[in-house]
Design a protein around this motif. Structure first.
Motif, PDB file in Angstrom:
ATOM      1  N   LEU A   1      29.803 -24.229 -48.101  1.00  0.00           N
ATOM      2  CA  LEU A   1      29.744 -24.062 -46.877  1.00  0.00           C
ATOM      3  C   LEU A   1      30.419 -22.973 -46.402  1.00  0.00           C
ATOM      4  CD1 LEU A   1      29.437 -27.771 -45.553  1.00  0.00           C
ATOM      5  CD2 LEU A   1      27.472 -26.391 -45.964  1.00  0.00           C
ATOM      6  N   ASP A   2      29.937 -22.277 -45.253  1.00  0.00           N
ATOM      7  CA  ASP A   2      30.804 -21.044 -44.814  1.00  0.00           C
ATOM      8  C   ASP A   2      31.833 -21.332 -43.849  1.00  0.00           C
ATOM      9  OD1 ASP A   2      31.148 -18.340 -44.476  1.00  0.00           O
ATOM     10  OD2 ASP A   2      30.180 -18.424 -42.466  1.00  0.00           O
ATOM     11  N   LEU A   3      32.768 -20.944 -43.926  1.00  0.00           N
ATOM     12  CA  LEU A   3      33.849 -20.990 -43.030  1.00  0.00           C
ATOM     13  C   LEU A   3      34.618 -19.543 -42.546  1.00  0.00           C
ATOM     14  CD1 LEU A   3      35.756 -23.660 -41.934  1.00  0.00           C
ATOM     15  CD2 LEU A   3      37.314 -22.952 -43.906  1.00  0.00           C
ATOM     16  N   GLY A   4      33.765 -18.904 -42.373  1.00  0.00           N
ATOM     17  CA  GLY A   4      33.991 -17.521 -41.987  1.00  0.00           C
ATOM     18  C   GLY A   4      34.989 -16.968 -42.576  1.00  0.00           C
ATOM     19  N   ALA A   5      35.916 -16.463 -41.580  1.00  0.00           N
ATOM     20  CA  ALA A   5      37.039 -15.765 -42.192  1.00  0.00           C
ATOM     21  C   ALA A   5      38.184 -16.449 -42.756  1.00  0.00           C
ATOM     22  CB  ALA A   5      37.795 -15.003 -40.850  1.00  0.00           C
ATOM     23  N   ASN A   6      37.758 -17.826 -42.916  1.00  0.00           N
ATOM     24  CA  ASN A   6      38.686 -18.748 -43.549  1.00  0.00           C
ATOM     25  C   ASN A   6      38.099 -19.250 -44.910  1.00  0.00           C
ATOM     26  OD1 ASN A   6      41.056 -18.839 -41.564  1.00  0.00           O
ATOM     27  ND2 ASN A   6      39.362 -19.700 -40.259  1.00  0.00           N
ATOM     28  N   ASN A   7      37.259 -18.502 -45.521  1.00  0.00           N
ATOM     29  CA  ASN A   7      36.708 -18.921 -46.859  1.00  0.00           C
ATOM     30  C   ASN A   7      37.743 -19.087 -47.830  1.00  0.00           C
ATOM     31  OD1 ASN A   7      33.902 -19.240 -45.985  1.00  0.00           O
ATOM     32  ND2 ASN A   7      33.295 -17.323 -46.144  1.00  0.00           N
ATOM     33  N   ASN A   8      38.618 -18.211 -47.815  1.00  0.00           N
ATOM     34  CA  ASN A   8      39.859 -18.240 -48.560  1.00  0.00           C
ATOM     35  C   ASN A   8      40.493 -19.581 -48.758  1.00  0.00           C
ATOM     36  OD1 ASN A   8      41.606 -17.964 -46.246  1.00  0.00           O
ATOM     37  ND2 ASN A   8      42.422 -15.961 -47.250  1.00  0.00           N
TER      38      ASN A   8
ATOM     39  N   ASN B   1      44.125 -32.459 -34.716  1.00  0.00           N
ATOM     40  CA  ASN B   1      44.453 -32.452 -33.400  1.00  0.00           C
ATOM     41  C   ASN B   1      45.611 -31.724 -33.097  1.00  0.00           C
ATOM     42  OD1 ASN B   1      41.990 -33.738 -32.977  1.00  0.00           O
ATOM     43  ND2 ASN B   1      42.595 -35.533 -32.640  1.00  0.00           N
ATOM     44  N   LYS B   2      46.804 -31.727 -34.075  1.00  0.00           N
ATOM     45  CA  LYS B   2      47.693 -31.001 -33.777  1.00  0.00           C
ATOM     46  C   LYS B   2      47.724 -29.446 -33.579  1.00  0.00           C
ATOM     47  CE  LYS B   2      50.221 -34.586 -36.278  1.00  0.00           C
ATOM     48  NZ  LYS B   2      50.885 -34.918 -37.644  1.00  0.00           N
ATOM     49  N   GLY B   3      46.427 -29.063 -33.992  1.00  0.00           N
ATOM     50  CA  GLY B   3      46.208 -27.649 -33.616  1.00  0.00           C
ATOM     51  C   GLY B   3      46.973 -26.254 -34.608  1.00  0.00           C
ATOM     52  N   THR B   4      47.207 -27.063 -35.902  1.00  0.00           N
ATOM     53  CA  THR B   4      47.740 -26.086 -36.921  1.00  0.00           C
ATOM     54  C   THR B   4      46.866 -25.705 -38.012  1.00  0.00           C
ATOM     55  OG1 THR B   4      50.140 -26.573 -36.362  1.00  0.00           O
ATOM     56  CG2 THR B   4      49.600 -25.509 -38.336  1.00  0.00           C
ATOM     57  N   LEU B   5      46.107 -27.090 -38.579  1.00  0.00           N
ATOM     58  CA  LEU B   5      45.335 -27.025 -39.553  1.00  0.00           C
ATOM     59  C   LEU B   5      44.105 -26.616 -39.165  1.00  0.00           C
ATOM     60  CD1 LEU B   5      46.583 -30.031 -41.852  1.00  0.00           C
ATOM     61  CD2 LEU B   5      47.395 -27.586 -41.703  1.00  0.00           C
ATOM     62  N   ILE B   6      43.086 -25.848 -40.066  1.00  0.00           N
ATOM     63  CA  ILE B   6      41.711 -25.639 -39.719  1.00  0.00           C
ATOM     64  C   ILE B   6      41.256 -26.590 -40.694  1.00  0.00           C
ATOM     65  CG2 ILE B   6      39.931 -23.871 -40.431  1.00  0.00           C
ATOM     66  CD1 ILE B   6      42.070 -21.681 -40.119  1.00  0.00           C
ATOM     67  N   GLN B   7      40.132 -27.357 -40.193  1.00  0.00           N
ATOM     68  CA  GLN B   7      39.237 -28.492 -40.922  1.00  0.00           C
ATOM     69  C   GLN B   7      38.325 -27.783 -41.846  1.00  0.00           C
ATOM     70  OE1 GLN B   7      38.940 -31.148 -42.324  1.00  0.00           O
ATOM     71  NE2 GLN B   7      38.793 -32.465 -40.471  1.00  0.00           N
ATOM     72  N   ASN B   8      38.346 -28.554 -42.882  1.00  0.00           N
ATOM     73  CA  ASN B   8      37.046 -28.148 -43.799  1.00  0.00           C
ATOM     74  C   ASN B   8      35.707 -28.174 -43.307  1.00  0.00           C
ATOM     75  OD1 ASN B   8      38.579 -27.447 -46.120  1.00  0.00           O
ATOM     76  ND2 ASN B   8      38.856 -29.416 -46.818  1.00  0.00           N
ATOM     77  N   PRO B   9      34.910 -27.356 -43.605  1.00  0.00           N
ATOM     78  CA  PRO B   9      33.568 -27.011 -42.919  1.00  0.00           C
ATOM     79  C   PRO B   9      32.705 -28.352 -43.298  1.00  0.00           C
ATOM     80  CG  PRO B   9      33.466 -25.961 -44.998  1.00  0.00           C
ATOM     81  CD  PRO B   9      34.806 -26.244 -44.907  1.00  0.00           C
ATOM     82  N   GLY B  10      32.157 -28.702 -42.065  1.00  0.00           N
ATOM     83  CA  GLY B  10      31.178 -29.636 -42.024  1.00  0.00           C
ATOM     84  C   GLY B  10      31.603 -30.998 -41.533  1.00  0.00           C
ATOM     85  N   TYR B  11      32.981 -31.305 -41.275  1.00  0.00           N
ATOM     86  CA  TYR B  11      33.585 -32.669 -40.748  1.00  0.00           C
ATOM     87  C   TYR B  11      33.825 -32.307 -39.131  1.00  0.00           C
ATOM     88  CZ  TYR B  11      34.263 -33.642 -45.529  1.00  0.00           C
ATOM     89  OH  TYR B  11      34.094 -33.908 -46.759  1.00  0.00           O
TER      90      TYR B  11
END
Length: 560
Positions: free
Chosen positions: A236-243, A550-560
């Motif tokens: 699934l596409d995560l845009g600039a964060n695909n890496n 919710n802590k604002g640091t991590l990027i969630q995996n796509p679709g959740y």
């Protein structure tokens, strides 16, 4: 008696230290006091092993055992109040509750911190040689690599922690790209393997070896080569964060890297580590020993046992399997061969129960070492009344068979040592990689070491796609309930993942006009739908808990 597990070195410490081993390093147990002597430091080392190597094992709670097998469609989901029910049938994995990680995401960093604390403080010990301190540091490095290897397979890129963090440190560490995590695991394992011994004395069996460090690296690199990560286009596409969820390109060279790593494990294990594939020509005994006998010759690394340690799930008590409702699906049963190497066929319409007995008796030894069938005494404990049919069944259920793996000739032993790495995995890893490189002859050489150990005729298929299917089937038959299958089928990106593996029609055997199998007196059976499994592409990787997002640091995996 309930089963209990802990790294074996704790057995060798004084009984008065039991409470200490459960206590994290804190203000009441300072690093100076813990690392004042070797015997005290050994307690901290043992605790690091226990909590790091417990990943994916249901040692913290009794009610959600075998969750990976439920989520993968290998075993039925149990009852409606288990995690497996929601994951399997309705919601899949979610960021707010349903997860297959028995520890929970955040606990990974608790265990990593323990390993770092040992590594950073072992030099304080006054009665330990510098050489022994270097080995302890290498052990902790390998343990850290192990936890990261497990995490990257489940989550993709995760935050990389380089020391034991305190409240004064910046805890807002973002996710690192998959490539960076993989590189870190490889570097840590190389550094550890350069220092670790090939074997330990019997007193310290179970500690990290060169083979174990190389095994951690090889497993990570195998998953790096598989299609889920080895692509320019993520699931699934995560845009600039695909890496964070893939390696950014499809590189066939990653299969060469994977096979080199697997071959290094085999070479070190067999030439220096005293480890071997057990093959005496008795397939049931050989496979049963390799998966069940503590400290057997095929084990590279195991989660060890201590009768005074932390409790593992009571599902693994041979008498308690029914308490969790887990039973084999036909969907997974079909991965096993008949003993002559041909496929077994299960009837879709009502058939006399005697036919079930005949077909079950014809199954291959790995199946018989791993499961118990209706009205048949357990094959893996022959002539043992403890494992007789009359002692193991309590009520009717519609399941093909029930798991009894890890208890080969166990008698009344309720505990077992979970095999984290067996040498067989690296023969199959090499076989898989060679096949993807177009080297079918090399692939067959490695595959047949495992396939023929199971008493089956040699595989001769050379078509790459067909051999890929055979190798994947071998992973299933060889490694049931060893925490491979769920993530294997995701990282292979199996085309049928939503059509009979995780999602779609999940089948099992039904008995007595759907009334369920009984201890005795069964009359008929048939293969049919058990439930409709849930699958969504977001589940290729696990969600991070919403509380962490919710802590604002991590990027969630796509679709959740």
């Amino acid at each position: 008696m309930k089963p209990y597990y802990i790294i074996c070195m704790v057995l060798l410490l004084f009984a008065c230290q039991k409470d200490f081993l459960q206590m994290p390093i804190s203000n009441t147990t300072t690093t100076d006091s813990i690392f004042s002597t070797t015997i005290k430091a050994q307690g901290a080392i043992a605790n690091a092993y226990k909590i790091v190597l417990s990943q994916g094992l249901p040692y913290q709670g009794n009610w959600n055992s075998l969750i990976q097998d439920n989520a993968s469609g290998a075993l039925t989901y149990g009852f409606s109040w288990t995690w497996g029910y929601g994951i399997s049938t309705s919601t899949g994995l979610t960021a707010t509750g349903n997860t297959e990680d028995m520890d929970g995401y955040a606990y990974n960093f608790t265990t990593i911190r323990q390993a770092y604390l040992v590594k950073e403080n072992i030099d304080k010990v006054t009665d330990m040689t510098d050489a022994d301190k270097a080995i302890v540091k290498a052990e902790m490095t390998a343990l850290i690599a192990y936890r990261y290897e497990q995490m990257v397979i489940m989550y993709g890129g995760v935050p990389i922690v380089s020391k034991s963090l305190t409240v004064n440190d910046d805890l807002s560490i973002p996710r690192a790209p998959v490539a960076e995590v993989m590189d870190s695991i490889s570097s840590w394992c190389d550094a550890a393997a350069a220092v670790l011994p090939s074997v330990w004395t019997s007193t310290w069996t179970g500690r990290m070896t060169k083979s174990a460090a190389l095994a951690i690296k090889a497993k990570a690199l195998l998953y790096a080569a598989r299609p889920l990560f080895n692509t320019a286009s993520p699931y699934l596409d995560l845009g600039a964060n695909n890496n964070l969820i893939c390696l950014g390109n499809a590189d066939a060279g990653r299969w060469q890297t994977a096979v080199t790593a697997a071959e290094a494990v085999i070479k070190e294990a067999e030439n220096n580590g005293g480890i071997k594939i057990i093959n005496t020509g008795n397939p049931l005994d050989d496979y049963g020993t390799a998966t069940s006998t503590p400290a057997n010759a095929e084990i590279i690394l195991a989660f060890k046992y201590d009768a005074g340690g932390s409790s593992m799930n009571t599902f693994y008590n041979m008498h308690n399997w029914q308490a969790y409702g887990n039973g084999l699906t036909t969907s997974y049963l079909e991965n096993y061969y008949k003993a002559d190497g041909t496929d077994q066929v299960w009837p879709s319409s009502s058939t006399a129960f005697s036919d079930y007995i005949t077909r079950m008796q014809a199954m291959e030894p790995r199946f018989k070492a791993s499961f118990k069938a209706w009205e048949i005494d357990t094959w893996n404990n022959p002539n043992d009344n403890t494992w007789a049919n009359s002692n193991l069944y309590q009520w009717a259920m519609n399941v093909a068979a029930v798991p009894v793996k890890f208890y080969y000739k166990a008698g009344t032993r309720n505990w077992f040592e979970f095999p984290i790495f067996r040498l067989a995995a690296y023969y199959l890893s090499a076989a898989e990689a060679y096949n993807e490189m177009g080297q079918s002859a090399n692939a067959l050489t490695k595959l047949n070491v495992i396939h023929q150990r199971a008493g089956l005729p040699a595989v001769t298929e050379t078509d790459q796609a067909k051999l890929r299917t055979i190798i994947q089937r071998e992973w299933a038959a060889e490694f049931f309930d060893e925490n491979y299958w769920l993530h294997d089928i995701k990282h292979w990106k199996r085309a049928d993942i939503g059509n009979g593996l995780i999602g779609g029609v999940i089948r099992t055997l039904h008995f007595n006009s759907d009334g369920g199998g009984k201890m005795t007196g069964n009359t008929d059976y048939n293969d049919g739908q058990m439930y409709l499994g849930f699958w969504a592409p977001r589940q290729y990787l696990n969600p991070f808990p919403q509380t962490e997002i919710n802590k604002g640091t991590l990027i969630q995996n796509p679709g959740y």
